[in-house]
Design a protein around this motif. Structure first.
Motif, PDB file in Angstrom:
ATOM      1  N   THR A 124       0.842  -1.204   0.000  1.00 27.08           N
ATOM      2  CA  THR A 124       0.000   0.000   0.000  1.00 27.08           C
ATOM      3  C   THR A 124       0.875   1.251   0.000  1.00 27.08           C
ATOM      4  OG1 THR A 124      -1.837  -1.122   1.095  1.00 27.08           O
ATOM      5  CG2 THR A 124      -1.775   1.264   1.305  1.00 27.08           C
TER       6      THR A 124
ATOM      7  N   GLN B 222      -7.759   0.234  -0.570  1.00 22.81           N
ATOM      8  CA  GLN B 222      -7.952  -1.015   0.177  1.00 22.81           C
ATOM      9  C   GLN B 222      -9.194  -0.930   1.079  1.00 22.81           C
ATOM     10  OE1 GLN B 222      -4.395  -2.178   2.300  1.00 22.81           O
ATOM     11  NE2 GLN B 222      -5.024  -4.320   2.342  1.00 22.81           N
TER      12      GLN B 222
ATOM     13  N   ASP C 175      -5.826  -1.568  -4.884  1.00 26.12           N
ATOM     14  CA  ASP C 175      -5.287  -2.200  -3.681  1.00 26.12           C
ATOM     15  C   ASP C 175      -6.261  -3.266  -3.199  1.00 26.12           C
ATOM     16  OD1 ASP C 175      -3.723  -2.771  -1.510  1.00 26.12           O
ATOM     17  OD2 ASP C 175      -3.552  -0.699  -0.816  1.00 26.12           O
TER      18      ASP C 175
END
Ligand SMILES: Nc1ncnc2c1ncn2[C@@H]1O[C@H](COP(=O)(O)OP(=O)(O)OP(=O)(O)O)[C@@H](O)[C@H]1O
Ligand SMILES: [Mg+2]
Length: 225
Positions: free
Chosen positions: A42, A87, A166
């Motif tokens: 990330t 994410q 992500d």
């Protein structure tokens, strides 16, 4: 054309997260970035996605060193050239799914909005992702996987050149994961570039290349396909 070029990238928090990382991404390709939890995947996406400028080394996007871009130019890049599928699916609960997806279009200039049929794009994208029926719902009524697909639609509404994803399939079953992958394949066929972080080796295998992050370094995994 090289869409992303990273040279000697380094990043430290308390410990070194990235050291001497280098790779480039060519237009019209999709690349998977794999690696154990906490390795810094990330972190890499945030740097490429212009959300983190605290690093050493060089990051070039579309042959421009991003350190030479003003804040305003960076914001414009983020909104028009980059599609970031985060994410954690962050959606605005007081807005409908439709409004959430169209949000990035609000910041476009009049000229950029000219001759673009966002309604058609919205319908196509959401039908493709199986969330068309949810357009008038509020995000807090959706499942995790539905939210993830809304986030993907929002990331793609401005037709970005570079898609940073992500774990885009992390909350999805096999069928819906495949829908996302098929969409990515369509995008690269149209010259776009995709970088996907994933823990799923079946997802990684469907990319043109696999990069692995381990011990602060990125290595290319060969002949994995
Ligand atoms: N803001 C921060 N301050 C200090 N350390 C951080 C910060 N953000 C991330 N880290 C640390 O940097 C490392 C890399 O984090 P990152 O989120 O990039 O990992 P990741 O590879 O994406 O992991 P995951 O697969 O679990 O999402 C981790 O050890 C994390 O604890
Ligand atoms: Mg992560």
């Amino acid at each position: 054309m090289s869409v992303v070029t990273i040279e000697k990238l380094g990043k430290k928090y308390k410990r070194t997260i990235l050291e001497d990382v280098a790779f480039s991404l060519e237009a019209g390709t999709m690349t998977a970035l794999i690696g154990a939890s906490g390795e810094g995947k990330t972190t890499i996406l945030n740097i490429i996605g212009l959300l983190d400028s605290d690093y050493t080394g060089q990051v070039l996007l579309f042959d421009t060193n991003v350190a030479d871009l003003s804040e305003k130019e960076q914001a414009h890049y983020r909104n028009t050239k980059l599609g970031f599928i985060l994410q954690e699916p962050l959606l605005i609960d007081r807005m409908t799914v439709r409004e959430n997806i169209l949000l990035p279009t609000v910041y476009l200039s009049k000229k950029e909005r000219e001759n673009v049929d966002f309604q058609t794009r919205l319908v196509n994208l959401t039908k493709n992702l199986g969330i068309y029926d949810l357009l008038d719902e509020k995000p807090n009524t959706l499942s995790g996987g539905q939210k993830q697909r809304v986030v993907a639609a929002r990331a793609l509404i401005n037709d970005p050149e570079l898609i940073l994803a992500d774990e885009p399939t992390g909350a999805l079953d096999q069928d819906n994961a495949n829908i996302i992958l098929q969409l990515f394949k369509k995008l690269i066929a149209n010259g776009k570039t995709v970088l996907t972080v994933t823990h799923d080796s079946n997802v990684a295998k469907q990319h043109d290349r696999i990069l692995k992050l381990a011990n602060s370094h990125v290595l290319e995994i060969g002949e994995e396909k």
